[in-house]
Design a protein around this motif. Structure first.
Motif, PDB file in Angstrom:
ATOM      1  N   PHE A   1      -4.345   3.377   1.190  1.00  0.00           N
ATOM      2  CA  PHE A   1      -2.979   3.844   1.387  1.00  0.00           C
ATOM      3  C   PHE A   1      -2.327   4.236   0.061  1.00  0.00           C
ATOM      4  CE2 PHE A   1      -2.166   1.538   5.674  1.00  0.00           C
ATOM      5  CZ  PHE A   1      -2.620   2.651   6.354  1.00  0.00           C
ATOM      6  N   PHE A   2      -2.757   3.612  -1.033  1.00  0.00           N
ATOM      7  CA  PHE A   2      -2.251   4.000  -2.346  1.00  0.00           C
ATOM      8  C   PHE A   2      -3.031   5.183  -2.902  1.00  0.00           C
ATOM      9  CE2 PHE A   2      -2.876   3.568  -7.012  1.00  0.00           C
ATOM     10  CZ  PHE A   2      -1.628   4.060  -7.393  1.00  0.00           C
ATOM     11  N   ILE A   3      -4.362   5.065  -2.953  1.00  0.00           N
ATOM     12  CA  ILE A   3      -5.178   6.077  -3.624  1.00  0.00           C
ATOM     13  C   ILE A   3      -5.115   7.412  -2.888  1.00  0.00           C
ATOM     14  CG2 ILE A   3      -7.512   6.675  -4.359  1.00  0.00           C
ATOM     15  CD1 ILE A   3      -8.010   3.669  -4.771  1.00  0.00           C
ATOM     16  N   ALA A   4      -5.343   7.390  -1.575  1.00  0.00           N
ATOM     17  CA  ALA A   4      -5.283   8.627  -0.801  1.00  0.00           C
ATOM     18  C   ALA A   4      -3.845   9.116  -0.680  1.00  0.00           C
ATOM     19  CB  ALA A   4      -5.895   8.410   0.576  1.00  0.00           C
ATOM     20  N   GLY A   5      -2.912   8.172  -0.514  1.00  0.00           N
ATOM     21  CA  GLY A   5      -1.518   8.550  -0.330  1.00  0.00           C
ATOM     22  C   GLY A   5      -0.858   9.110  -1.572  1.00  0.00           C
ATOM     23  N   SER A   6      -1.392   8.758  -2.749  1.00  0.00           N
ATOM     24  CA  SER A   6      -0.800   9.221  -4.007  1.00  0.00           C
ATOM     25  C   SER A   6      -1.463  10.472  -4.558  1.00  0.00           C
ATOM     26  CB  SER A   6      -0.895   8.110  -5.063  1.00  0.00           C
ATOM     27  OG  SER A   6      -0.246   6.942  -4.647  1.00  0.00           O
ATOM     28  N   GLY A   7      -2.681  10.742  -4.132  1.00  0.00           N
ATOM     29  CA  GLY A   7      -3.385  11.897  -4.669  1.00  0.00           C
ATOM     30  C   GLY A   7      -3.565  11.781  -6.170  1.00  0.00           C
ATOM     31  N   SER A   8      -3.252  12.853  -6.887  1.00  0.00           N
ATOM     32  CA  SER A   8      -3.442  12.861  -8.336  1.00  0.00           C
ATOM     33  C   SER A   8      -2.538  11.874  -9.055  1.00  0.00           C
ATOM     34  CB  SER A   8      -3.198  14.271  -8.887  1.00  0.00           C
ATOM     35  OG  SER A   8      -1.857  14.685  -8.631  1.00  0.00           O
ATOM     36  N   ALA A   9      -1.445  11.441  -8.410  1.00  0.00           N
ATOM     37  CA  ALA A   9      -0.527  10.483  -9.040  1.00  0.00           C
ATOM     38  C   ALA A   9      -1.146   9.096  -9.179  1.00  0.00           C
ATOM     39  CB  ALA A   9       0.780  10.395  -8.248  1.00  0.00           C
ATOM     40  N   ALA A  10      -2.224   8.823  -8.431  1.00  0.00           N
ATOM     41  CA  ALA A  10      -2.901   7.526  -8.530  1.00  0.00           C
ATOM     42  C   ALA A  10      -3.854   7.459  -9.715  1.00  0.00           C
ATOM     43  CB  ALA A  10      -3.675   7.242  -7.247  1.00  0.00           C
ATOM     44  N   GLU A  11      -4.200   8.613 -10.263  1.00  0.00           N
ATOM     45  CA  GLU A  11      -5.204   8.652 -11.315  1.00  0.00           C
ATOM     46  C   GLU A  11      -4.811   7.787 -12.511  1.00  0.00           C
ATOM     47  OE1 GLU A  11      -8.996  10.141 -12.576  1.00  0.00           O
ATOM     48  OE2 GLU A  11      -7.942  10.113 -10.648  1.00  0.00           O
ATOM     49  N   GLY A  12      -5.734   6.924 -12.930  1.00  0.00           N
ATOM     50  CA  GLY A  12      -5.508   6.065 -14.084  1.00  0.00           C
ATOM     51  C   GLY A  12      -4.884   4.725 -13.769  1.00  0.00           C
ATOM     52  N   ALA A  13      -4.452   4.501 -12.523  1.00  0.00           N
ATOM     53  CA  ALA A  13      -3.844   3.220 -12.175  1.00  0.00           C
ATOM     54  C   ALA A  13      -4.820   2.075 -12.422  1.00  0.00           C
ATOM     55  CB  ALA A  13      -3.402   3.215 -10.710  1.00  0.00           C
ATOM     56  N   LEU A  14      -4.311   0.952 -12.896  1.00  0.00           N
ATOM     57  CA  LEU A  14      -5.124  -0.211 -13.249  1.00  0.00           C
ATOM     58  C   LEU A  14      -4.771  -1.387 -12.361  1.00  0.00           C
ATOM     59  CD1 LEU A  14      -4.601   0.217 -17.069  1.00  0.00           C
ATOM     60  CD2 LEU A  14      -6.859   0.293 -15.985  1.00  0.00           C
TER      61      LEU A  14
ATOM     62  N   GLY B   1       0.799  -1.218   0.000  1.00  0.00           N
ATOM     63  CA  GLY B   1       0.000   0.000   0.000  1.00  0.00           C
ATOM     64  C   GLY B   1       0.827   1.260   0.000  1.00  0.00           C
ATOM     65  N   PRO B   2       1.416   1.616   1.144  1.00  0.00           N
ATOM     66  CA  PRO B   2       2.196   2.858   1.197  1.00  0.00           C
ATOM     67  C   PRO B   2       3.318   2.899   0.166  1.00  0.00           C
ATOM     68  CG  PRO B   2       1.783   2.033   3.410  1.00  0.00           C
ATOM     69  CD  PRO B   2       1.321   0.969   2.469  1.00  0.00           C
ATOM     70  N   GLU B   3       3.928   1.755  -0.091  1.00  0.00           N
ATOM     71  CA  GLU B   3       5.030   1.720  -1.057  1.00  0.00           C
ATOM     72  C   GLU B   3       4.526   1.910  -2.491  1.00  0.00           C
ATOM     73  OE1 GLU B   3       6.007   0.282   2.709  1.00  0.00           O
ATOM     74  OE2 GLU B   3       4.560  -0.647   1.335  1.00  0.00           O
ATOM     75  N   ASN B   4       3.298   1.477  -2.766  1.00  0.00           N
ATOM     76  CA  ASN B   4       2.698   1.781  -4.069  1.00  0.00           C
ATOM     77  C   ASN B   4       2.596   3.293  -4.268  1.00  0.00           C
ATOM     78  OD1 ASN B   4       2.130  -0.674  -5.461  1.00  0.00           O
ATOM     79  ND2 ASN B   4       0.465  -1.106  -4.044  1.00  0.00           N
TER      80      ASN B   4
END
Length: 402
Positions: free
Chosen positions: A265-278, A236-239
């Motif tokens: 932990f990935f989606i909230a922790g990455s913010g806009s950087a998570a957008e589009g992840a599959l 999670g956090p490492e993603n």
């Protein structure tokens, strides 16, 4: 009570009748509860998917108890927190087994599971794994002897599923970022094996420890190697570290992976950087049919919102019902070996949230989920939804094992 819950209650009532009639001339069953162990990371960095495991199982137990339990005996969850740590998990598993639970639901982290599985096997306590995806979890013992069952999608099917999607999209220059845990190690092997079936090899492989805060050097190497997609295998956090690192160096390539990319932990922790992840999913929190709508509504009412990791909650909910169906199928002494045999030969179909479980297990097959049950999820505006319109349409129909 909605029709979904009425149906579940009706099935349990019918099962109670079937089990109870030969006991009518015998001594009434003890009112003692049916004690089922539950072990998951309820605190620590893996708690974002550990807590939904507890909530899903408890929700199912509450419904079963409202329908009369097992011959009047309530289901009681014996809960232990493994904190996502192998040694803590083993100590908790030992305590759970020694407490005399009939069966158990548990494990989210592959390394924690592998450290403890032998305790359940030796005690002949059936263990149903609704969360941990590492392929080795169900491979520690020959299938006919094994007391370890799983109703979560193994990485052995998740990795090929995602790799096939990469091929479909033309993303064939893959950089793999895998942590050094048992989960990361087995996931790396599964991805490499899936790529090999397409005569492909990763252009870069980066290994790292849990808790890493900066992977920019590894990301630069992957970029220099010509990668056009990052396949991450960590919890999670490492993603999020990977996603934020890509963003920081201005490297606009997609990030894909197993189901852990759906974690807060990935989606909230990455913010806009998570957008589009599959990512591979067995369940997306959209009320696509009556079963799923009822599950999501009940969960939201009990916990003041949707499940943070819908797959974990739904699979744990289904696990509790599968165990209960097995318990009702036992004739004679109710113990671990009898429940194991019942799980391998369930006489009734369970219409679950994730799947329709028609003979989900056999003596030779301890995996309930097959690749046809998977769908591709994608992060859009901070939530996981269907990557493809056809998956959304297919999701109207609950899948069966193939």
């Amino acid at each position: 009570m909605n029709r979904f819950r009425q149906t579940g209650a009706a099935v349990l009532a019918a099962l109670t009748t079937l089990v109870a009639w030969p006991a009518a001339a015998q001594t009434p069953p003890s009112p003692a509860p049916i004690r089922i162990g539950l072990i998951a990371p309820l605190t620590g960095p893996s708690s974002d998917f550990g807590k939904p495991v507890l909530h899903g199982a408890q929700m199912a137990a509450d419904e079963i108890n409202a329908a009369g339990g097992y011959l009047g005996r309530p289901i009681e969850l014996v809960v232990h927190d493994d904190k996502g740590q192998p040694d803590v998990g083993r100590a908790a598993s030992q305590a759970m087994v020694e407490s005399g639970v009939l069966a158990a639901i548990g494990f989210c982290n592959t390394g924690v599971a592998l450290k403890s599985i032998d305790l359940f096997q030796q005690a002949r306590v059936p263990l149903l794994v609704p969360c941990s995806a590492g392929a080795p979890v169900t491979r520690q013992y020959p299938a006919p002897e094994s007391y370890v069952f799983r109703n979560a999608p193994s990485d052995a099917i998740q990795a090929p599923f995602v790799v096939n999607d990469l091929i479909r999209r033309g993303w064939t220059r893959v950089a793999i970022f895998a942590d050094k845990t048992a989960y990361g190690e087995s996931g790396l092997r599964d991805v490499e094996a899936a790529m090999a079936t397409h005569q492909l090899k990763p252009v870069h492989v980066e290994r790292f420890d849990l808790g890493v805060k900066d992977l920019s050097a590894g990301l630069q190497k992957a970029r220099q190697a010509g990668a056009n997609v990052v396949f991450s295998y960590t919890v999670g956090p490492e993603n999020a570290t990977i996603a934020l690192g890509r963003q920081a160096i201005g490297w606009d390539v997609p990030q894909v992976g197993g189901w852990t990319l759906s974690f807060p932990f990935f989606i909230a922790g990455s913010g806009s950087a998570a957008e589009g992840a599959l990512m591979a999913q067995s369940f997306i929190a959209e009320p696509s049919n009556e079963r799923r709508a009822a599950f999501l509504a009940t969960y939201a009412r009990k916990h003041q919102g949707p499940p943070p990791v819908p797959m974990a909650a739904a699979q744990s909910y289904d696990a509790m019902y599968l165990l209960t169906y097995a318990i009702f199928a036992v004739r004679g002494k109710l113990d671990g070996p009898a429940i194991k045999q019942a799980l391998e030969n369930l006489p009734r179909t369970y219409y679950g949230v994730v799947a329709t479980y028609d003979r989900p297990f056999t003596p030779d097959d301890k995996e309930a989920v097959t690749s046809n049950m998977l769908i591709m999820g994608q992060v859009r505006k901070g939530k996981v939804t269907f990557a493809y319109p056809e998956d959304a349409r297919r999701n109207l129909f609950v899948q069966r094992k193939r």
